[in-house]
Design a protein around this motif. Structure first.
Motif, PDB file in Angstrom:
ATOM      1  N   THR A 268       0.836  -1.207   0.000  1.00  0.00           N
ATOM      2  CA  THR A 268       0.000   0.000   0.000  1.00  0.00           C
ATOM      3  C   THR A 268       0.875   1.263   0.000  1.00  0.00           C
ATOM      4  N   GLU A 269       1.994   1.196   0.781  1.00  0.00           N
ATOM      5  CA  GLU A 269       2.840   2.398   0.934  1.00  0.00           C
ATOM      6  C   GLU A 269       3.793   2.624  -0.227  1.00  0.00           C
ATOM      7  N   ARG A 270       4.433   1.580  -0.687  1.00  0.00           N
ATOM      8  CA  ARG A 270       5.515   1.706  -1.668  1.00  0.00           C
ATOM      9  C   ARG A 270       4.948   2.087  -3.037  1.00  0.00           C
ATOM     10  N   ARG A 271       5.489   3.145  -3.612  1.00  0.00           N
ATOM     11  CA  ARG A 271       4.987   3.613  -4.903  1.00  0.00           C
ATOM     12  C   ARG A 271       6.080   3.499  -5.958  1.00  0.00           C
ATOM     13  N   GLN A 272       5.724   2.996  -7.107  1.00  0.00           N
ATOM     14  CA  GLN A 272       6.605   2.981  -8.280  1.00  0.00           C
ATOM     15  C   GLN A 272       5.732   3.246  -9.495  1.00  0.00           C
ATOM     16  N   PHE A 273       6.311   3.860 -10.509  1.00  0.00           N
ATOM     17  CA  PHE A 273       5.555   4.229 -11.721  1.00  0.00           C
ATOM     18  C   PHE A 273       4.303   5.037 -11.361  1.00  0.00           C
ATOM     19  N   GLY A 274       4.428   5.833 -10.275  1.00  0.00           N
ATOM     20  CA  GLY A 274       3.345   6.732  -9.897  1.00  0.00           C
ATOM     21  C   GLY A 274       2.185   6.069  -9.182  1.00  0.00           C
ATOM     22  N   GLN A 275       2.314   4.825  -8.809  1.00  0.00           N
ATOM     23  CA  GLN A 275       1.210   4.192  -8.068  1.00  0.00           C
ATOM     24  C   GLN A 275       1.719   3.187  -7.028  1.00  0.00           C
ATOM     25  N   ALA A 276       0.832   2.817  -6.117  1.00  0.00           N
ATOM     26  CA  ALA A 276       1.202   1.842  -5.087  1.00  0.00           C
ATOM     27  C   ALA A 276       1.496   0.511  -5.777  1.00  0.00           C
ATOM     28  N   ILE A 277       2.553  -0.185  -5.331  1.00  0.00           N
ATOM     29  CA  ILE A 277       2.882  -1.455  -6.014  1.00  0.00           C
ATOM     30  C   ILE A 277       1.755  -2.476  -5.836  1.00  0.00           C
ATOM     31  N   GLY A 278       0.932  -2.280  -4.782  1.00  0.00           N
ATOM     32  CA  GLY A 278      -0.217  -3.173  -4.566  1.00  0.00           C
ATOM     33  C   GLY A 278      -1.275  -3.053  -5.660  1.00  0.00           C
ATOM     34  N   ASP A 279      -1.135  -2.030  -6.532  1.00  0.00           N
ATOM     35  CA  ASP A 279      -2.073  -1.907  -7.657  1.00  0.00           C
ATOM     36  C   ASP A 279      -1.681  -2.816  -8.824  1.00  0.00           C
ATOM     37  N   PHE A 280      -0.441  -3.303  -8.782  1.00  0.00           N
ATOM     38  CA  PHE A 280       0.001  -4.165  -9.890  1.00  0.00           C
ATOM     39  C   PHE A 280      -0.495  -5.594  -9.656  1.00  0.00           C
ATOM     40  N   GLN A 281      -1.069  -6.167 -10.683  1.00  0.00           N
ATOM     41  CA  GLN A 281      -1.679  -7.496 -10.515  1.00  0.00           C
ATOM     42  C   GLN A 281      -0.688  -8.568 -10.096  1.00  0.00           C
ATOM     43  N   MET A 282       0.567  -8.416 -10.564  1.00  0.00           N
ATOM     44  CA  MET A 282       1.530  -9.476 -10.216  1.00  0.00           C
ATOM     45  C   MET A 282       1.867  -9.436  -8.724  1.00  0.00           C
ATOM     46  N   VAL A 283       1.825  -8.251  -8.145  1.00  0.00           N
ATOM     47  CA  VAL A 283       2.031  -8.137  -6.688  1.00  0.00           C
ATOM     48  C   VAL A 283       0.784  -8.654  -5.975  1.00  0.00           C
ATOM     49  N   GLN A 284      -0.364  -8.303  -6.511  1.00  0.00           N
ATOM     50  CA  GLN A 284      -1.631  -8.770  -5.907  1.00  0.00           C
ATOM     51  C   GLN A 284      -1.677 -10.305  -5.886  1.00  0.00           C
ATOM     52  N   GLN A 285      -1.169 -10.908  -6.959  1.00  0.00           N
ATOM     53  CA  GLN A 285      -1.208 -12.382  -6.999  1.00  0.00           C
ATOM     54  C   GLN A 285      -0.381 -12.980  -5.859  1.00  0.00           C
TER      55      GLN A 285
END
Ligand code: FAD
Length: 386
Positions: A268-285
């Motif tokens: 939730t906290e860590r941001r890369q490419f302008g968004q939280a890494i938790g928004d990336f599906q591969m992290v969500q998986q």
């Protein structure tokens, strides 16, 4: 079917959780750095744990333990799993339940001082030539002039370097082996003929030692048998199910839950490419797979613990828990490091320690292969009894 956890247990697990997160976890880094527990902090924390009734919780109330059922112990162990093994051992006690077989003055010499945290006990089964096949041990004990004379070598013995006494598994009747020829003997530190011959540093579990022990013409009183002569294998086997379930299964669930919580917050906290890494599906998986596997392992632990509390013998389930929960932890710890990237690999966070500590859960108390073999045999013999 009622899966709810009774209020008194919720209160106990909450107390343990608070104690572990607020008092014990802050010591982890120092233990990793020093390789041992700082003595003052240890004395202080063990005293607090004892005052809160959190010491030797696996043992019955009659001997000063927590008197918890297997299910209750698993709920507590899940919380203990959120810190390191070394700290759990020293602060909450490592009391082997087979010590309940102490008779006569053995109770005051071994069981009760261990219950009070005054004596440390090590359990010596494994030998250089006998690991998974524990019944193939070569250590012998023969009666001579009212004494047992022990000869043999044990290795990888946890706390073997500092133990005040060791429970040694030895052959007392070679031909019978596991069928009445193996006994457990209580050997005090300093007994002539008993020596710690080598420290065996491990990949993880910093903060306590593993040692090779030698017994050469080591003489102990005939009365130092734990349980019955020839009943050693049976005595160990009668206690392993609850140990495997709580110390390995539930602890793995706790360790993995801690990793998942770290992943959740970081994603939730860590941001890369302008968004939280938790928004990336591969992290969500990675988060979703970890959550599902922790849930599965936890249900397996609870169900099996409940069966043990009913007096049943769910040995196939215990073996399934042993390999599933330990392997689940390995996968979750690995994903945890991946989600944190470089920070996960660094020693600033507990993840790399958990990753190392997790590895041995697939090895000790029966390797994954041995437990798979037992499950396969059981299923082939009588099907899958759920
Ligand atoms: C950190 C740590 C702490 C320990 N603490 C203690 C302790 O306090 N007291 C104690 O007595 N012991 C202790 N041990 C020893 C531990 O119980 C053994 O390491 C474990 O039982 C495996 O035995 P082994 O290492 O001899 O491996 P082996 O039995 O030699 O196995 C080697 C490989 O062969 C495989 N294998 C063996 N037999 C079969 C089979 N039939 N089918 C398929 N595969 C098989 C195993 O799964 C494994 O992959 C500890 C070990 C470690 C690493």
């Amino acid at each position: 079917m009622d899966f709810s956890i009774p209020e008194h247990m919720q209160a106990l697990t909450e107390t343990v959780r608070r104690f572990v997160t607020q008092e014990v976890q802050p010591l982890e880094q120092e233990v990793e750095r020093l390789g041992h527990l700082p003595p003052d902090a240890l004395r202080d924390l063990r005293g607090k744990a004892q005052a809160l009734g959190l010491f030797a919780m696996n043992m019955p109330e009659e001997v000063g333990g927590g008197g918890l059922s297997v299910l209750e112990m698993c709920l507590v162990e899940e919380e203990l799993g959120k810190t390191s093994d070394a700290l759990i051992r020293r602060i909450f006690g490592q009391v082997y339940p087979m010590l309940l077989a102490c008779q006569g003055d053995q109770r005051e010499r071994y069981l009760m001082p261990t219950m009070r945290g005054e004596k440390i006990c090590a359990m010596a089964i494994t030998e250089p030539g006998a690991g998974s096949d524990a019944a193939s041990i070569a250590t012998t004990a023969r009666l001579d002039g009212g004494e047992w004379v022990i000869d043999g070598t044990k290795h990888f013995i946890s706390d073997g370097d500092i133990a005040d006494y060791v429970i040694v598994m030895a052959l007392t009747e070679k031909e019978k082996r596991a069928r009445g020829g193996i006994s457990l003997l209580l050997v005090d530190k300093g007994t002539p003929g008993f020596s710690v011959t080598r420290h065996q540093p491990m990949m993880g579990h910093r903060g306590y030692g593993h040692a090779e022990l030698a017994f050469e013409n080591c003489r102990i009183p005939a009365a130092n048998v734990l349980g019955e002569v020839g009943g050693g294998f049976k005595l160990i086997m009668s206690t392993v199910a609850a140990i495997r379930l709580a110390h390995i299964g539930a602890r793995c669930v706790g360790m993995a839950s801690r990793v998942l919580e770290m992943m959740r917050l970081y994603a939730t906290e860590r941001r890369q490419f302008g968004q939280a890494i938790g928004d990336f599906q591969m992290v969500q998986q990675m988060i979703a797979d970890s959550a599902a596997e922790i849930f599965a392992a936890r249900m397996m632990v609870h169900n099996t613990a409940w069966e043990l509390d009913q007096g049943r013998d769910p040995r196939d389930k215990v073996s399934m828990v042993k390999f599933y929960a330990s392997e689940m932890l390995g996968r979750v710890a690995d994903r945890g490091i991946q989600v944190f990237g470089g920070a996960g690999y660094s020693k600033d966070l507990p993840l790399e320690r958990i990753y190392r500590d997790a590895r041995v859960t697939r090895i000790y108390d029966g390797t994954s292969e041995i437990h798979r073999m037992l499950v396969a045999r059981g299923v082939m013999k009588h099907g899958l009894n759920l």
